[in-house]
Design a protein around this motif. Structure first.
Motif: not given
Length: 400
Positions: A67, A190, A268-269, A272, A276-277, A281, A286, A289
């Protein structure tokens, strides 16, 4: 590539109806359906299992092994290729026999898959997405001056500013075989230096890309979140809007007026925000988001109610690709299971200009099929959880 499936429940997404019977494939195509079919080929007795067309995910990033998209340009192309092959293998196992890559993949991956060098879905690619300086496809931090535009498959975007430059960039991606052109028409999560509510590319630049795509009998897909970005892209001839979380009623009207498509990517949201992290990401991304997380479902409901053509997409990155089928469950909060299934079959096939070729059980179509246990029209969980998949057929061959 010759196969006979017997005693099946054949689900036609166009009509939403089941037919009891058999399906015969030859030379990678569906030859016929009916009752009592016979052939001296491999035969599978499905005993009432459901057969539906192979699924289509119209927004993937098969080269995004992390990510942290800004790290991809410095990653070895060989490493990216092997990671991509593994990612695509997983997609096929989840029932997706065709995917449309929304930036990153190139002709090398598409050719390798078509030649059978690795197992994965048919790959429709756009090459690099076109981005303005400081746009969603510009992965440089504020302190980085130079942009490494090495033509390997590791990066997702290429920077082009000005009408002449974007024409040349579009022509270059088309030269390399792009099935569509992707542009960044608004800010994104991103990217490190833009705002989600920004609009990107001038009208003249965007119109030039549309002209080049149309000249090559291709089309333009645009990353866009806000109504302002969505609406100007539709007015300028963009065929496919990716995400669209913050669209408005005027957007719905423009989708219908221009016969355009919306590709929401709700999963994806959620992924994430949750993971994500963990998968790279950056913290600053982050925190962005939340600006789009809650709005996605409302936008989907508005678009569905307004009769917009909706297409299945996921936009997952890195280790989050495993959630690909969860999009079915999220969309079913506002759509019927049949409507969601159509978004991943017939409507997606129309978007990618392959209607009648994929996303259907009609004779003459590619023999890409998914065989599941259970009724997906009664329980969307049959599609949302890959454990219900018994077999995946690709080109008439059982591959899962």
């Amino acid at each position: 590539m010759n196969l006979l499936l017997r005693n099946a429940l054949l689900l036609d997404p166009e009509t939403g109806e089941y037919t009891e019977g058999d399906l015969r494939c030859a030379d990678g195509r569906i030859v016929e359906t009916g009752r009592g079919l016979t052939a001296d080929v491999r035969t599978e007795d499905l005993r009432g299992a459901v057969v539906l067309p192979g699924l289509i995910d119209a927004h993937v990033h098969v080269t995004a092994s992390t990510a942290d998209l800004g790290s991809l340009p410095s990653t070895a192309p060989s490493y990216v290729a092997l990671q991509s092959a593994r990612t695509m293998n997983g997609m096929l196992s989840r029932g997706f026999t065709t995917v449309r890559d929304a930036s990153g993949a190139d002709y090398g991956l598409a050719d390798a898959q078509a030649e059978g060098l690795f197992r994965g879905p048919r790959l429709l690619f756009c090459g690099r997405a076109l981005s303005q300086t400081g746009g969603h496809g510009d992965s440089r931090s504020r302190g980085t001056h130079r942009h490494d535009d090495h033509p390997c498959c590791a990066g997702l975007g290429r920077i082009a500013d000005g009408v002449d430059a974007v024409r040349a960039a579009a022509r270059d991606e088309l030269r390399k075989g792009a099935h569509h052109i992707k542009i960044m028409a608004s800010g994104g999560v991103a990217s490190p230096t833009d705002r989600i509510d920004s609009t990107q590319y001038s009208a003249e630049e965007m119109r030039a890309v549309v002209e080049e795509a149309e000249a090559a009998n291709r089309y333009v897909a645009a990353h866009a979140y806000t109504a302002r970005a969505v609406n100007r892209a539709l007015e300028l001839g963009v065929r496919s809007i990716e995400h669209g979380n913050l669209l408005d009623d005027r957007s719905v009207e423009l989708f219908r007026e221009h016969d355009a498509f919306l590709v929401p990517t709700l999963v994806t949201y959620w992924a994430l925000k949750e993971e994500g992290r963990e998968f790279g990401l950056p913290e600053a991304s982050w925190r962005k988001v939340d600006e789009v997380l809650g709005a996605g479902l409302a936008a989907l409901e508005r678009a569905a109610r307004g009769g917009v053509k909706l297409v299945y997409g996921t936009d997952l990155l890195g280790g989050m690709h495993r959630h690909q089928n969860t999009e079915f469950r999220l969309r079913a909060e506002v759509q019927t299971p049949l409507e969601v299934l159509r978004s991943a079959t017939t409507v997606a096939a129309e978007l990618v200009n392959m209607a009648g070729e994929i996303g259907t059980l009609r004779a003459g179509a590619h023999a890409d099929l998914v065989i599941v246990e259970g009724d997906p029209l009664a329980d969307i969980g049959v599609l949302a959880d890959p454990k219900h998949i018994r077999h995946v057929v690709q080109g008439g061959e059982v591959v899962v």
